[in-house]
Design a protein around this motif. Structure first.
Motif, PDB file in Angstrom:
ATOM      1  N   UNK A 159      89.450  46.528   8.170  1.00 51.29           N
ATOM      2  CA  UNK A 159      89.796  46.002   9.485  1.00 51.29           C
ATOM      3  C   UNK A 159      89.076  46.793  10.568  1.00 51.29           C
ATOM      4  N   UNK A 160      88.413  46.072  11.443  1.00 54.64           N
ATOM      5  CA  UNK A 160      87.739  46.728  12.566  1.00 54.64           C
ATOM      6  C   UNK A 160      88.774  47.324  13.512  1.00 54.64           C
ATOM      7  N   UNK A 161      88.414  48.380  14.196  1.00 53.11           N
ATOM      8  CA  UNK A 161      89.324  49.031  15.136  1.00 53.11           C
ATOM      9  C   UNK A 161      88.645  49.182  16.492  1.00 53.11           C
ATOM     10  N   UNK A 162      89.342  48.738  17.527  1.00 54.91           N
ATOM     11  CA  UNK A 162      88.918  48.963  18.910  1.00 54.91           C
ATOM     12  C   UNK A 162      90.018  49.766  19.584  1.00 54.91           C
ATOM     13  N   UNK A 163      89.651  50.848  20.200  1.00 57.29           N
ATOM     14  CA  UNK A 163      90.630  51.622  20.960  1.00 57.29           C
ATOM     15  C   UNK A 163      90.555  51.236  22.430  1.00 57.29           C
ATOM     16  N   UNK A 164      91.720  51.117  23.047  1.00 60.37           N
ATOM     17  CA  UNK A 164      91.795  50.797  24.474  1.00 60.37           C
ATOM     18  C   UNK A 164      92.826  51.698  25.130  1.00 60.37           C
ATOM     19  N   UNK A 165      92.750  51.838  26.417  1.00 60.32           N
ATOM     20  CA  UNK A 165      93.751  52.636  27.143  1.00 60.32           C
ATOM     21  C   UNK A 165      95.068  51.882  27.288  1.00 60.32           C
ATOM     22  N   UNK A 166      94.979  50.571  27.437  1.00 58.61           N
ATOM     23  CA  UNK A 166      96.182  49.741  27.613  1.00 58.61           C
ATOM     24  C   UNK A 166      95.993  48.422  26.893  1.00 58.61           C
ATOM     25  N   UNK A 167      96.868  48.147  25.942  1.00 56.99           N
ATOM     26  CA  UNK A 167      96.813  46.881  25.219  1.00 56.99           C
ATOM     27  C   UNK A 167      97.021  45.711  26.180  1.00 56.99           C
ATOM     28  N   UNK A 168      97.978  45.854  27.089  1.00 58.57           N
ATOM     29  CA  UNK A 168      98.271  44.776  28.038  1.00 58.57           C
ATOM     30  C   UNK A 168      97.062  44.475  28.907  1.00 58.57           C
ATOM     31  N   UNK A 169      96.414  45.503  29.458  1.00 55.41           N
ATOM     32  CA  UNK A 169      95.238  45.288  30.295  1.00 55.41           C
ATOM     33  C   UNK A 169      94.106  44.649  29.502  1.00 55.41           C
ATOM     34  N   UNK A 170      93.926  45.089  28.274  1.00 54.57           N
ATOM     35  CA  UNK A 170      92.861  44.523  27.440  1.00 54.57           C
ATOM     36  C   UNK A 170      93.113  43.042  27.149  1.00 54.57           C
ATOM     37  N   UNK A 171      94.367  42.732  26.858  1.00 49.27           N
ATOM     38  CA  UNK A 171      94.740  41.345  26.569  1.00 49.27           C
ATOM     39  C   UNK A 171      94.491  40.464  27.795  1.00 49.27           C
ATOM     40  N   UNK A 172      94.877  40.966  28.968  1.00 53.86           N
ATOM     41  CA  UNK A 172      94.662  40.218  30.204  1.00 53.86           C
ATOM     42  C   UNK A 172      93.168  40.034  30.494  1.00 53.86           C
ATOM     43  N   UNK A 173      92.355  41.032  30.202  1.00 48.43           N
ATOM     44  CA  UNK A 173      90.914  40.918  30.461  1.00 48.43           C
ATOM     45  C   UNK A 173      90.294  39.804  29.623  1.00 48.43           C
ATOM     46  N   UNK A 174      90.705  39.730  28.356  1.00 47.51           N
ATOM     47  CA  UNK A 174      90.179  38.662  27.502  1.00 47.51           C
ATOM     48  C   UNK A 174      90.691  37.299  27.970  1.00 47.51           C
ATOM     49  N   UNK A 175      91.974  37.243  28.356  1.00 43.59           N
ATOM     50  CA  UNK A 175      92.546  35.982  28.837  1.00 43.59           C
ATOM     51  C   UNK A 175      91.862  35.520  30.118  1.00 43.59           C
ATOM     52  N   UNK A 176      91.588  36.433  31.027  1.00 45.05           N
ATOM     53  CA  UNK A 176      90.934  36.083  32.288  1.00 45.05           C
ATOM     54  C   UNK A 176      89.520  35.577  32.048  1.00 45.05           C
ATOM     55  N   UNK A 177      88.831  36.211  31.117  1.00 40.36           N
ATOM     56  CA  UNK A 177      87.484  35.737  30.763  1.00 40.36           C
ATOM     57  C   UNK A 177      87.549  34.316  30.225  1.00 40.36           C
ATOM     58  N   UNK A 178      88.515  34.059  29.323  1.00 44.77           N
ATOM     59  CA  UNK A 178      88.635  32.727  28.735  1.00 44.77           C
ATOM     60  C   UNK A 178      88.997  31.688  29.790  1.00 44.77           C
ATOM     61  N   UNK A 179      89.858  32.074  30.730  1.00 48.09           N
ATOM     62  CA  UNK A 179      90.250  31.175  31.817  1.00 48.09           C
ATOM     63  C   UNK A 179      89.027  30.753  32.639  1.00 48.09           C
ATOM     64  N   UNK A 180      88.129  31.681  32.884  1.00 40.03           N
ATOM     65  CA  UNK A 180      86.930  31.371  33.667  1.00 40.03           C
ATOM     66  C   UNK A 180      85.979  30.457  32.895  1.00 40.03           C
ATOM     67  N   UNK A 181      86.000  30.540  31.563  1.00 39.43           N
ATOM     68  CA  UNK A 181      85.133  29.675  30.754  1.00 39.43           C
ATOM     69  C   UNK A 181      85.661  28.243  30.675  1.00 39.43           C
ATOM     70  N   UNK A 182      86.980  28.097  30.738  1.00 41.90           N
ATOM     71  CA  UNK A 182      87.579  26.792  30.413  1.00 41.90           C
ATOM     72  C   UNK A 182      88.596  26.319  31.436  1.00 41.90           C
ATOM     73  N   UNK A 183      88.418  26.665  32.707  1.00 40.68           N
ATOM     74  CA  UNK A 183      89.381  26.254  33.725  1.00 40.68           C
ATOM     75  C   UNK A 183      89.548  24.739  33.716  1.00 40.68           C
ATOM     76  N   UNK A 184      90.763  24.237  33.409  1.00 43.06           N
ATOM     77  CA  UNK A 184      90.978  22.785  33.353  1.00 43.06           C
ATOM     78  C   UNK A 184      91.006  22.173  34.748  1.00 43.06           C
ATOM     79  N   UNK A 185      90.861  20.870  34.797  1.00 44.46           N
ATOM     80  CA  UNK A 185      90.855  20.163  36.078  1.00 44.46           C
ATOM     81  C   UNK A 185      92.216  20.247  36.759  1.00 44.46           C
ATOM     82  N   UNK A 186      93.279  20.152  35.961  1.00 44.18           N
ATOM     83  CA  UNK A 186      94.631  20.127  36.523  1.00 44.18           C
ATOM     84  C   UNK A 186      95.481  21.256  35.947  1.00 44.18           C
TER      85      UNK A 186
END
Length: 469
Positions: A83-110
């Motif tokens: 299993x690959x391992x990535x260390x981060x300072x904050x799991x919550x911040x890391x999760x939000x960063x990935x979610x925000x990136x995905x939101x920018x890629x796929x912002x729905x019309x409504x």
């Protein structure tokens, strides 16, 4: 899911982590935080330290190719070698960063935002039942409806998804506002403004402020639906809302109005009037309050361009969320109404009215089992008395109260003329179940109380009991 596949190297960059081990070229297709039971290969898995770390690590052994975002306080030596391992300072911040990136890629019309003191989940389910006829819709599931869970839905979006459907709940001020700052709904509904969370928020005026956050957080040019029959909804200010305001209601004049409302064997039927047009609808839900929820859903779906036929078909196929006026036929022959998800005075009174009408329609003996309402704060005494007054006028064969504060419901019902012989109180679950076991076989029993009471366990136990020999 995430919008498109990313390599492990790219994922590390997006979430601001450090790659400890693993092939940087490994491709990841989805994200998961703490849901170890749904872990699959090729996921980036965010360990949630609020859950059992041991169980999460055990699950990883079955999916050794999944990537893991690891907080520094979890030893890497416990992670399976492949299993690959990535260390981060904050799991919550890391999760939000990935979610925000995905939101920018796929912002729905409504983006549809649904809030309110009651009816949020049911209205969301009704809207989803209509929308899914045309396309895949990412929507709120269960009661995971606060800011904490928003990244989960942002990560489920794919390119081309036209609608993000969000039930917007809260436990405190600024929760809905924070959600709106991220997604900015262009279609919004406040189902009602009632007593739910009045205790934790500090009063009914603060509940109004909490729901105001959706109104103020919508996109300019959006469409907002408000309940014309709810007095506190009229306290919401649309001064800072630069869009179209429409109303729905039954009693008062409204843009979308319910008329000719009837109880049926499998739910409610009613006519919908919009200006000079009228069309019929049927919903497999009970109560006028659910007709109001359906009217809100109709407004949303019309705003999104759905036809009346699509709306009729979708509403007819919608299902009540779990523990919201669910009808269950017990092995004993009793009819049980599981409305045990949570409780406030308005919702409890609405449920009692449903009990009365179902009892009349099925010619069954009506029994109400009412538990404590725990989130009312200084309104606790008044709220339970208010329900007691209403209960006295519901022609109940028996009122059973359960807990401690609920005693006031029974006392008030008696003071309002209910026969004391038909009012009983229990504090012990096992004793209550034993008592209800001997209720008449042709009875219909309604259960309502706050979440902490877990009254659904009473329903489940009673449903399994056979008929008396």
């Amino acid at each position: 899911m995430i919008t498109k596949s990313v390599t492990l190297k790219e994922c590390v960059r997006l979430i601001g982590g450090t790659l400890v081990r693993g092939n940087p070229g490994r491709v990841l297709y989805s994200a998961n935080r703490g849901s170890y039971r749904s872990l699959t290969s090729n996921q980036v898995y965010f360990i949630d330290t609020h859950q059992s770390v041991e169980k999460q690590l055990a699950a990883l052994r079955n999916h050794p190719v999944a990537a893991v975002v690891l907080p520094s306080d979890v030893p890497g030596s416990h992670i399976p070698e492949r299993t690959a391992i990535i260390r981060v300072r904050s799991v919550t911040d890391a999760y939000w960063r990935l979610a925000s990136w995905n939101w920018k890629q796929a912002t729905p019309k409504h983006v549809v935002g649904i809030t309110g003191s009651a009816g949020k989940s049911t209205t969301t389910e009704m809207v989803y039942a209509v929308l899914k006829q045309r396309a895949r819709v990412v929507h709120t599931r269960g009661n995971l409806n606060t800011f904490t869970f928003l990244p989960t839905y942002l990560l489920r979006l794919n390119p081309g998804d036209p609608i993000l459907l969000l039930e917007m709940g809260m436990k405190s001020l600024n929760n809905i506002a924070r959600q709106c700052r991220v997604v900015r709904p262009n279609v919004g509904v406040v189902t009602n403004v009632g007593e739910a969370h009045a205790g934790s928020l500090g009063g009914l005026d603060t509940v109004v402020k909490a729901k105001q956050e959706l109104v103020d957080g919508m996109r300019p040019g959006g469409i907002l639906y408000l309940n014309a029959d709810c007095a506190r909804s009229r306290q919401l200010s649309t001064r800072r809302f630069y869009g179209t305001v429409r109303t729905f209601g039954i009693q008062n004049s409204a843009d979308i109005r319910g008329e000719n409302i009837r109880y049926g064997t499998h739910g409610m039927s009613f006519d919908v009037r919009i200006r000079n047009e009228k069309f019929p609808c049927v919903i497999p839900h009970w109560g006028n309050h659910n007709v109001l929820n359906a009217l809100a859903a109709i407004g949303i779906c019309l705003s999104l361009g759905y036809s009346k036929k699509e709306i009729q078909n979708g509403l007819a196929r919608s299902r009540p969320p779990r523990m919201r006026l669910q009808l269950i036929r017990a092995k004993s022959g009793k009819l049980l109404i599981n409305d045990a998800w949570n409780a406030n005075p308005s919702a409890m009174k609405a449920g009692l009215t449903v009990l009365k009408n179902i009892a009349i329609g099925t010619k069954r003996i009506p029994i109400a089992v009412l538990g404590d309402m725990m989130e009312l704060g200084r309104y606790t005494y008044t709220g339970h008395r208010d329900v007691g007054v209403h209960t006295a006028n519901q022609s109940l064969s028996l009122l059973v109260t359960y807990g401690s504060n609920s005693r006031e419901i029974g006392r008030t019902a008696i003071s309002q003329g209910m026969d004391p012989k038909r009012v009983i109180h229990y504090s012990n679950r096992a004793e209550l179940i034993r008592f209800l076991k001997y209720a008449p076989q042709n009875s219909v029993i309604y259960f309502k109380g706050s979440r902490k009471l877990k009254m659904e366990k009473i329903v489940d136990d009673l449903a399994r009991l056979p008929a008396r020999g």
